[in-house]
Scaffold this motif. Structure first.
Motif, PDB file in Angstrom:
ATOM      1  N   LEU A  26       4.197  -8.381  -6.417  1.00 24.33           N
ATOM      2  CA  LEU A  26       5.325  -8.168  -7.320  1.00 24.33           C
ATOM      3  C   LEU A  26       4.850  -7.943  -8.752  1.00 24.33           C
ATOM      4  O   LEU A  26       5.418  -7.115  -9.482  1.00 24.33           O
ATOM      5  N   PHE A  27       3.822  -8.666  -9.160  1.00 25.09           N
ATOM      6  CA  PHE A  27       3.291  -8.492 -10.513  1.00 25.09           C
ATOM      7  C   PHE A  27       2.747  -7.075 -10.706  1.00 25.09           C
ATOM      8  O   PHE A  27       3.008  -6.419 -11.729  1.00 25.09           O
ATOM      9  N   LEU A  28       2.015  -6.596  -9.720  1.00 27.29           N
ATOM     10  CA  LEU A  28       1.487  -5.235  -9.812  1.00 27.29           C
ATOM     11  C   LEU A  28       2.585  -4.191  -9.640  1.00 27.29           C
ATOM     12  O   LEU A  28       2.535  -3.119 -10.264  1.00 27.29           O
ATOM     13  N   THR A  29       3.571  -4.498  -8.822  1.00 30.56           N
ATOM     14  CA  THR A  29       4.665  -3.551  -8.604  1.00 30.56           C
ATOM     15  C   THR A  29       5.449  -3.312  -9.885  1.00 30.56           C
ATOM     16  O   THR A  29       5.929  -2.195 -10.129  1.00 30.56           O
ATOM     17  N   PHE A  30       5.601  -4.342 -10.711  1.00 33.95           N
ATOM     18  CA  PHE A  30       6.335  -4.168 -11.966  1.00 33.95           C
ATOM     19  C   PHE A  30       5.678  -3.093 -12.834  1.00 33.95           C
ATOM     20  O   PHE A  30       6.351  -2.193 -13.344  1.00 33.95           O
ATOM     21  N   TYR A  31       4.369  -3.151 -12.989  1.00 34.58           N
ATOM     22  CA  TYR A  31       3.688  -2.191 -13.847  1.00 34.58           C
ATOM     23  C   TYR A  31       3.624  -0.807 -13.191  1.00 34.58           C
ATOM     24  O   TYR A  31       3.681   0.217 -13.880  1.00 34.58           O
ATOM     25  N   ILE A  32       3.519  -0.781 -11.859  1.00 30.83           N
ATOM     26  CA  ILE A  32       3.525   0.516 -11.175  1.00 30.83           C
ATOM     27  C   ILE A  32       4.881   1.199 -11.338  1.00 30.83           C
ATOM     28  O   ILE A  32       4.968   2.397 -11.654  1.00 30.83           O
ATOM     29  N   LYS A  33       5.957   0.449 -11.150  1.00 31.24           N
ATOM     30  CA  LYS A  33       7.291   1.025 -11.285  1.00 31.24           C
ATOM     31  C   LYS A  33       7.604   1.367 -12.741  1.00 31.24           C
ATOM     32  O   LYS A  33       8.304   2.360 -13.015  1.00 31.24           O
ATOM     33  N   LYS A  34       7.113   0.565 -13.662  1.00 26.83           N
ATOM     34  CA  LYS A  34       7.334   0.892 -15.069  1.00 26.83           C
ATOM     35  C   LYS A  34       6.625   2.191 -15.440  1.00 26.83           C
ATOM     36  O   LYS A  34       7.204   3.062 -16.133  1.00 26.83           O
ATOM     37  N   LEU A  47       8.632   5.536 -16.700  1.00 25.10           N
ATOM     38  CA  LEU A  47       8.440   6.077 -18.044  1.00 25.10           C
ATOM     39  C   LEU A  47       7.701   7.410 -18.051  1.00 25.10           C
ATOM     40  O   LEU A  47       7.937   8.241 -18.937  1.00 25.10           O
ATOM     41  N   LYS A  48       6.822   7.634 -17.082  1.00 21.53           N
ATOM     42  CA  LYS A  48       5.962   8.818 -17.117  1.00 21.53           C
ATOM     43  C   LYS A  48       6.318   9.861 -16.063  1.00 21.53           C
ATOM     44  O   LYS A  48       6.232  11.067 -16.338  1.00 21.53           O
ATOM     45  N   ASN A  49       6.679   9.439 -14.863  1.00 20.53           N
ATOM     46  CA  ASN A  49       6.771  10.382 -13.749  1.00 20.53           C
ATOM     47  C   ASN A  49       8.183  10.646 -13.259  1.00 20.53           C
ATOM     48  O   ASN A  49       8.372  11.595 -12.489  1.00 20.53           O
ATOM     49  N   GLU A  84      14.001  11.471  -9.192  1.00 13.67           N
ATOM     50  CA  GLU A  84      14.974  10.551  -9.775  1.00 13.67           C
ATOM     51  C   GLU A  84      14.648   9.123  -9.357  1.00 13.67           C
ATOM     52  O   GLU A  84      14.308   8.860  -8.195  1.00 13.67           O
ATOM     53  N   PHE A  85      14.755   8.221 -10.303  1.00 11.09           N
ATOM     54  CA  PHE A  85      14.470   6.807 -10.031  1.00 11.09           C
ATOM     55  C   PHE A  85      15.681   6.205  -9.316  1.00 11.09           C
ATOM     56  O   PHE A  85      16.715   5.924  -9.927  1.00 11.09           O
ATOM     57  N   LEU A  86      15.548   6.019  -7.990  1.00  9.95           N
ATOM     58  CA  LEU A  86      16.651   5.531  -7.168  1.00  9.95           C
ATOM     59  C   LEU A  86      16.619   4.009  -7.142  1.00  9.95           C
ATOM     60  O   LEU A  86      15.679   3.404  -6.604  1.00  9.95           O
ATOM     61  N   VAL A  87      17.624   3.404  -7.712  1.00  9.75           N
ATOM     62  CA  VAL A  87      17.685   1.943  -7.754  1.00  9.75           C
ATOM     63  C   VAL A  87      17.867   1.339  -6.360  1.00  9.75           C
ATOM     64  O   VAL A  87      17.197   0.347  -6.029  1.00  9.75           O
ATOM     65  N   LEU A 120       0.823  -1.208   0.000  1.00 13.95           N
ATOM     66  CA  LEU A 120       0.000   0.000   0.000  1.00 13.95           C
ATOM     67  C   LEU A 120       0.856   1.258   0.000  1.00 13.95           C
ATOM     68  O   LEU A 120       0.508   2.265  -0.637  1.00 13.95           O
ATOM     69  N   LEU A 121       1.983   1.206   0.672  1.00 13.14           N
ATOM     70  CA  LEU A 121       2.890   2.350   0.674  1.00 13.14           C
ATOM     71  C   LEU A 121       3.492   2.573  -0.712  1.00 13.14           C
ATOM     72  O   LEU A 121       3.659   3.723  -1.151  1.00 13.14           O
ATOM     73  N   THR A 122       3.806   1.479  -1.425  1.00 17.37           N
ATOM     74  CA  THR A 122       4.322   1.616  -2.793  1.00 17.37           C
ATOM     75  C   THR A 122       3.298   2.257  -3.713  1.00 17.37           C
ATOM     76  O   THR A 122       3.622   3.162  -4.497  1.00 17.37           O
ATOM     77  N   VAL A 123       2.029   1.824  -3.610  1.00 16.58           N
ATOM     78  CA  VAL A 123       0.974   2.395  -4.448  1.00 16.58           C
ATOM     79  C   VAL A 123       0.741   3.857  -4.104  1.00 16.58           C
ATOM     80  O   VAL A 123       0.628   4.726  -4.999  1.00 16.58           O
TER      81      VAL A 123
END
Length: 726
Positions: free
Chosen positions: A503-511, A515-517, A468-471, A436-439
């Motif tokens: 993890l499946f949802l996190t992939f699309y959220i992070k993508k 790409l956008k934000n 910045e996207f921090l790895v 929930l924190l990731t979303v």
């Protein structure tokens, strides 16, 4: 294969006939053990060599042809399967796009996320196959009603009436109480005695988490050591030639405009990484001893400051967990249930930001910055989870405190009648809260920030810019979630299913966020330098999850009124009981011997010898690689010597040379290639005309005029390559 050329009968003395050299070359190729597929010849020449190598005899020829056809079919099927797997692989197109636009460093994060998804699916497959399906298929006997224990608890806590208004269905889902009687938690797994059953559910439930941890350990270790042999052979300071990337990076099979744009970005990122590493290397070579000493002192200062921050964060997590568990009678307990996950999330949100800021002040290389930040973030996250586990053990199992409330049943039975479910609920809440924190952070922080930056203009918005996207921070989040999943394998067996969905949802959220934000780092880094650390961090999380699980399984008493091990002093006691019931005396004695000291000490000595041999072999291989590197340098320098000698001895083509027929002696004296179809490796190619006028000496050989320092111009055209260039 090309036939030998006919030459005039006159030849220089001491030069063998070309036909003899050609026959010798054919004999060498026929007797060579090198596979025909690996020879650098044209297909027509390879067919001739293959015919020369055919043995005599019809039977042998048929057998070898059958073997060759079988190997060809197997190779083609294997290649087709690999192509099919790559085509049907999860997120292949998305990973290609991310790697092309943002570099291999950021793509390694998404590849790592896919690897974690695979581990969770394998763990779920093990649990389903060995526990859930046998429960549904075999239908073991019902254990009967739960034990009715009379608990004598001094000062038992009464629930407050104000608590009921919070108990709605959504809150039950968030806290896990809606699934207490399902197979999500330990308490729902109940079977009767299995003395007459062929399949033991107790043993399967006990060994499934251990098998999952072992499988994840093997997969992570294999992925971590995959690139180590290449690093050992190439060395630490190896860099691919930049010219090879300039002339061979483009894929001429690209026909789509989008793919061409992605490929251009990928090549550009590779050049940026190469140039940045070269600049860093030159700066390090130019540093003095005083500058290196100052750099070391600043390094120690930053790490000491970060260590103090980690200690303070761990203390905050400890007191938050203790306060949440000690105030269960309060009316706000339902809000306090999420106090430990909230403090852990706050610490792990602010910690990486502070660590990144402090590390960036020292102006480290991008790879060092990523790895150093990742190490401290992992230390913070794993220490947070370790302190959280210790706090739960101190409250529920009386670890490290007064054990008066745990003397009767081995755990705090007054407050936790089914303590395995309580621990599983805490881990479930922690996993839910992390997702929930990731979303929330992706859509309530990053997205509004991007909209505001794109909408308004000014000095403040230009300074704020996109996030910045921090790895390190993103890797830290998914490693923490995976560690929580491993910790809950015994208490919450279906937690890998929940984590797989996350993890499946996190992939699309992070993508979408990338790409956008977000914006990529201004200093790209290489994926190979961080992939090893990702796997190492994952192994540390696996170790953190395995140690408490091993302690609980072997030493802690199970709950009296729930679960599979109500009649055992510890879950591991089911193993010797089943061994005594199901194995003959000879097998029992063999297992007892394998678990005794009489077997452990010889095994330890043998493992020590094997480890010594492996270390010695590794050191010998390292010395052999070092010698081969030096030999390669010597061979290259020797070839340069030969080229220099040939440049002095061979006649130079001049304008006075007529296109008429050459003398046979001059033709025979020139070296020619005896490799079929094309020149041999190392043979001299066409040379440029000399810079100065040529004069003919008494012997008839052309020599160039000396340069300004008295050195012939032909000798100045060549130079010996340095070790760094090789």
């Amino acid at each position: 294969m090309l036939p030998p050329r006919s030459v005039p009968s006159e030849r220089a003395p001491g030069v063998p006939e070309p036909e003899e050299l050609w026959e010798a070359e054919m004999e060498r190729l026929r007797c060579s053990g090198t596979p025909v597929r690996g020879l650098p010849y044209a297909m027509m020449d390879k067919r001739l060599i293959w015919q020369l190598r055919e043995p005599a005899g019809v039977q042998t020829l048929r057998w070898q042809r059958w073997q060759r056809r079988r190997q060809t079919v197997e190779r083609r099927l294997r290649e087709a399967a690999q192509r099919l797997a790559r085509g049907l692989g999860l997120w292949e197109a998305a990973l290609y796009e991310i790697g092309g636009l943002f570099g291999t460093g950021i793509r390694s994060y998404f590849t790592f996320l896919r690897f974690l998804l695979l581990l969770n699916l394998l763990s779920l497959l093990l649990t389903t196959s060995f526990v859930l399906l046998p429960l549904a298929w075999l239908r073991p006997p019902d254990p009967g009603p739960a034990l009715n224990l009379t608990l004598q608890c001094p000062g038992s806590r009464q629930s407050q009436p104000g608590v009921l208004r919070f108990h709605n269905q959504l809150w039950h889902v968030l806290t896990g109480r809606a699934f207490t009687n399902t197979y999500l938690f330990y308490g729902a797994y109940r079977v009767g005695p299995e003395s007459s059953s062929v399949y033991s559910i107790h043993l399967a439930y006990l060994l499934s988490p251990l098998a999952c941890l072992l499988l994840c350990f093997c997969g992570t270790l294999r992925r971590m050591v995959k690139g180590l042999p290449q690093k050992t052979l190439l060395g630490q300071g190896y860099q691919a030639p930049l010219s090879a990337k300039v002339f061979s990076s483009w894929d001429f099979c690209i026909r789509v405009q989008e793919a061409a744009i992605i490929k251009k970005h990928e090549i550009s990122n590779e050049f940026k990484v190469e140039l940045e590493e070269g600049r860093r290397f030159q700066l390090m070579q130019q540093q003095t001893r005083a500058q290196r000493a100052c750099h070391l002192l600043s390094y120690l200062r930053v790490n000491i400051l970060i260590g103090l921050l980690v200690v303070g964060a761990i203390s905050a997590i400890f007191w938050a967990t203790k306060y949440s568990q000690d105030n269960k009678e309060e009316s706000l307990f339902l809000l306090l249930q999420y106090l430990p996950p909230g403090v852990i999330a706050l610490v792990n949100f602010l910690g990486p930001l502070l660590f990144t800021f402090l590390v960036q002040l020292e102006n480290y290389p991008p790879n060092t910055e990523i790895n150093l930040t990742l190490i401290w973030c992992v230390a913070l996250k794993l220490a947070s989870l370790g302190m959280f586990s210790f706090s739960l053990g101190q409250t529920i199992l009386c670890i490290g405190r007064d054990k008066t409330s745990c003397e009767s049943y081995g755990y705090n039975a007054c407050d936790y009648q089914c303590w395995e479910n309580s621990v599983g609920e805490e881990l479930y809440k922690l996993s839910i809260f992390n997702f929930l924190l990731t979303v929330a952070f992706a859509f309530l922080v990053t997205l509004p920030r991007r909209l505001l930056v794109d909408r308004f203009s000014g000095r403040f918005w230009a300074w704020l810019q996109r996030e910045e996207f921090l790895v390190p921070k993103n890797v830290l989040d998914i490693v923490a979630g995976q560690t929580v999943t491993w910790m809950g394998l015994f208490y919450c067996p279906l937690l890998p299913l929940l984590n797989s969905v996350f993890l499946f949802l996190t992939f699309y959220i992070k993508k979408y966020t990338l790409l956008k934000n977000s914006r990529a780092s201004s200093r790209p880094f290489r994926a190979s330098s961080s992939t090893f650390f990702f796997q190492l961090v994952l192994l540390l999380g696996l170790l953190l999850a395995a140690v408490p699980l091993g302690y609980v399984v072997s030493s802690i008493h199970s709950s009296w009124d729930c679960g599979l091990f109500t009649n055992y002093s510890a879950p591991w006691q089911v193993v010797p009981e089943l061994v005594a019931l199901g194995l003959p005396p000879i097998g029992q004695r063999a297992l007892h011997y394998l678990g005794s000291h009489a077997f452990s000490f010889p095994l330890l000595i043998m493992l020590s010898l094997v480890l010594t041999v492996c270390i010695s072999q590794t050191q010998a291989n390292a010395r052999a690689i070092h010698r081969l590197r030096k030999q390669l340098v010597w061979q290259v320098q020797e070839k340069w010597h030969l080229v220099e000698d040939l440049s002095r001895l061979l006649p130079e083509p001049g304008p006075s040379n007529s296109p008429g027929p050459k003398s046979p002696a001059s033709q025979a004296s020139r070296p020619r290639s005896f490799c079929p179809g094309f020149p041999c490796p190392g043979s001299p190619g066409p040379r440029a005309p000399p810079p100065g006028p040529s004069v003919v000496d008494a012997a008839g050989l052309h020599s160039t005029c000396p340069g300004p320092h008295g050195t012939p111009a032909s000798a100045r055209r060549f130079r010996f390559p340095s070790v760094a260039e090789l």
